[in-house]
Design a protein around this motif. Structure first.
Motif, short mmCIF file in Angstrom:
data_model
loop_
_atom_site.label_atom_id
_atom_site.label_comp_id
_atom_site.label_asym_id
_atom_site.label_seq_id
_atom_site.Cartn_x
_atom_site.Cartn_y
_atom_site.Cartn_z
N ILE A 85 10.07 -54.07 50.94
CA ILE A 85 10.97 -55.18 51.28
C ILE A 85 10.19 -56.49 51.20
N GLU A 86 8.88 -56.41 51.48
CA GLU A 86 8.03 -57.60 51.41
C GLU A 86 8.16 -58.19 49.99
N GLY A 87 8.37 -59.47 49.93
CA GLY A 87 8.50 -60.12 48.62
C GLY A 87 9.95 -60.31 48.20
N LEU A 88 10.87 -59.64 48.88
CA LEU A 88 12.29 -59.84 48.56
C LEU A 88 12.83 -61.03 49.37
N GLN A 89 13.63 -61.83 48.74
CA GLN A 89 14.30 -62.93 49.42
C GLN A 89 15.53 -62.39 50.17
N PRO A 90 15.95 -63.07 51.23
CA PRO A 90 17.15 -62.61 51.94
C PRO A 90 18.36 -62.39 51.03
N HIS A 91 18.56 -63.29 50.04
CA HIS A 91 19.74 -63.11 49.16
C HIS A 91 19.57 -61.87 48.28
N GLU A 92 18.34 -61.49 47.98
CA GLU A 92 18.12 -60.30 47.16
C GLU A 92 18.41 -59.04 47.98
N ILE A 93 18.03 -59.06 49.25
CA ILE A 93 18.34 -57.93 50.13
C ILE A 93 19.86 -57.81 50.26
N SER A 94 20.52 -58.94 50.51
CA SER A 94 21.99 -58.92 50.65
C SER A 94 22.66 -58.46 49.37
N PHE A 95 22.10 -58.85 48.22
CA PHE A 95 22.65 -58.42 46.93
C PHE A 95 22.60 -56.90 46.82
N LEU A 96 21.46 -56.29 47.19
CA LEU A 96 21.35 -54.82 47.11
C LEU A 96 22.34 -54.16 48.07
N LEU A 97 22.53 -54.75 49.25
CA LEU A 97 23.50 -54.19 50.21
C LEU A 97 24.92 -54.30 49.64
N ASP A 98 25.22 -55.43 49.02
CA ASP A 98 26.56 -55.60 48.42
C ASP A 98 26.79 -54.57 47.31
N GLU A 99 25.76 -54.38 46.49
CA GLU A 99 25.87 -53.40 45.40
C GLU A 99 26.10 -51.99 45.98
N ALA A 100 25.36 -51.67 47.05
CA ALA A 100 25.51 -50.35 47.68
C ALA A 100 26.90 -50.18 48.26
N GLU A 101 27.43 -51.25 48.83
CA GLU A 101 28.78 -51.22 49.42
C GLU A 101 29.79 -50.71 48.39
N GLY A 102 29.59 -51.12 47.14
CA GLY A 102 30.51 -50.72 46.08
C GLY A 102 30.47 -49.24 45.76
N TRP A 103 29.35 -48.57 46.11
CA TRP A 103 29.23 -47.14 45.80
C TRP A 103 29.77 -46.23 46.91
N ILE A 104 30.05 -46.79 48.08
CA ILE A 104 30.48 -45.94 49.20
C ILE A 104 31.82 -45.29 48.89
N ALA A 105 32.79 -46.10 48.46
CA ALA A 105 34.12 -45.56 48.14
C ALA A 105 34.02 -44.60 46.96
N ALA A 106 33.17 -44.95 45.98
CA ALA A 106 33.01 -44.08 44.80
C ALA A 106 32.48 -42.71 45.21
N ASN A 107 31.61 -42.69 46.22
CA ASN A 107 31.06 -41.42 46.70
C ASN A 107 32.10 -40.61 47.46
N ARG A 108 32.96 -41.32 48.19
CA ARG A 108 33.97 -40.61 48.99
C ARG A 108 35.09 -40.07 48.11
N ASP A 109 35.38 -40.80 47.01
CA ASP A 109 36.48 -40.41 46.13
C ASP A 109 35.94 -40.37 44.71
N ARG A 110 35.43 -39.21 44.31
CA ARG A 110 34.75 -39.14 43.02
C ARG A 110 35.73 -38.77 41.89
N ALA A 111 36.86 -39.44 41.89
CA ALA A 111 37.89 -39.13 40.90
C ALA A 111 37.45 -39.53 39.48
N ALA A 112 36.88 -40.72 39.34
CA ALA A 112 36.46 -41.19 38.02
C ALA A 112 34.98 -41.54 38.07
N PRO A 113 34.11 -40.53 37.90
CA PRO A 113 32.69 -40.78 38.06
C PRO A 113 32.15 -41.82 37.08
#
Ligand code: CP
Length: 310
Positions: free
Chosen positions: A7-35
């Motif tokens: 995490i050292e060396g990452l800017q706050p916006h970069e950490i938030s960007f990775l969290l936002d990207e991960a957020e998008g995969w949660i629904a995809a994992n719960r409903d794997r209709a179109a992988p």
């Protein structure tokens, strides 16, 4: 960034960007209709020189869900056992033209060493006492989802902070995202320069818990305590165990977290760990898959001809 070694060396916006990207995969994992197989044709090697359940399996599941060819190298069954060096092992993996390497190692700095030698992106899956960046990201995502924000949340991290890469990465991520971080440990298990990390140290767990929004418990890492003082389980629980009575000092809706593996009845009582509303421990595991999908996707974008990261 070509690699994710910490995490050292990452800017706050970069950490938030990775969290936002991960957020998008949660629904995809719960409903794997179109992988979404965006990593199809890529080879992901998970090289684990230290034991793991959650991190290894979730990196494997994450890679497979994205369509990568995933190969696991367990050090115990590899030529590391015959004396092959870390660098020679890294060069061997590199020669196999892996597209992404996920490394866990017992030595702090080992993952950086490998990252400097290979041609593909490297993700740190935990190196010694140094960092465990994807754990901190999944913890931050869990807090953000359950508490609505990380900003100004009072997070108490309690346990063997000295030996914990999870604590270090979490402190870096949570302070970057403006949480109020308290760390609590017996003096023998508190890093000497902890106050330089922007956190408030406590020896008294009861005092640390006052008004807490999040309580994150850590395991005693006896495997890293060579020659040092190892408290007995009984005395440790008395002073630093999260019991229902202790949890009552935190906010009434405080979240209970643990990266696992847990030692039930030592740092955390079962009734707290299994609490249906307060415990986020299984949710942390679920977030782990989403976070690792995001990290694998983002770090391989350049190789896939998609716009790179930061
Ligand atoms: N939290 C965590 O890193 O667990 P494992 O050691 O099982 O991967």
């Amino acid at each position: 960034h070509r690699h994710l070694t910490g995490i050292e060396g990452l800017q706050p916006h970069e950490i938030s960007f990775l969290l936002d990207e991960a957020e998008g995969w949660i629904a995809a994992n719960r409903d794997r209709a179109a992988p979404d197989k965006r990593l199809a044709g890529l080879t992901q090697i998970n090289a684990f020189f230290e034991n793991s359940t959650r991190t290894l399996l979730s990196f494997e599941i994450a890679g497979k869900r994205l369509g990568a060819d995933v190969v696991n190298m367990h050090a115990a069954q590899s030529s590391v056992k015959k004396g092959e060096t870390l660098i020679d092992t890294a060069m061997t993996l590199n020669a196999m033209r892996a597209d992404v390497l996920v490394i866990r190692h017992m030595s702090s700095g080992a993952v950086r060493l490998i990252a400097d030698k290979v041609d593909c992106p490297v993700l740190n899956a935990g190196d010694g006492r140094h960092e465990h960046p994807t754990q901190a990201l999944l913890d931050a995502l869990t807090i953000r989802r359950r508490r609505g924000t990380i900003h100004n949340q009072r997070v108490v991290i309690c346990g063997d902070v000295l030996h914990s890469r999870v604590a270090r990465s979490n402190i870096l991520a949570l302070t970057a995202l403006a949480a109020e971080v308290r760390v609590c440990a017996p003096s023998t298990l508190m890093p000497p320069a902890i106050d330089r990390m922007g956190v408030t140290p406590f020896a008294d767990f009861d005092a640390a818990l006052e008004g807490a929004d999040v309580v994150m418990m850590l395991r005693l890492q006896t495997e890293r305590m060579s020659g040092g003082y190892v408290p007995s389980s009984r005395e440790y629980r008395l002073r630093y165990g999260l019991t229902p009575e202790r949890l009552a000092r935190a906010k009434p809706d405080a979240l209970v977290m643990h990266p696992g593996p847990m030692n039930r009845g030592v740092e955390i009582d079962s009734s707290v760990a299994d609490h249906p509303e307060r415990s986020a421990i299984t949710e942390q595991v679920e977030m782990g898959v989403a976070v690792r999908m995001a990290c694998l996707d983002v770090l391989t974008r350049r190789a896939r001809g998609v716009e790179g990261w930061a």
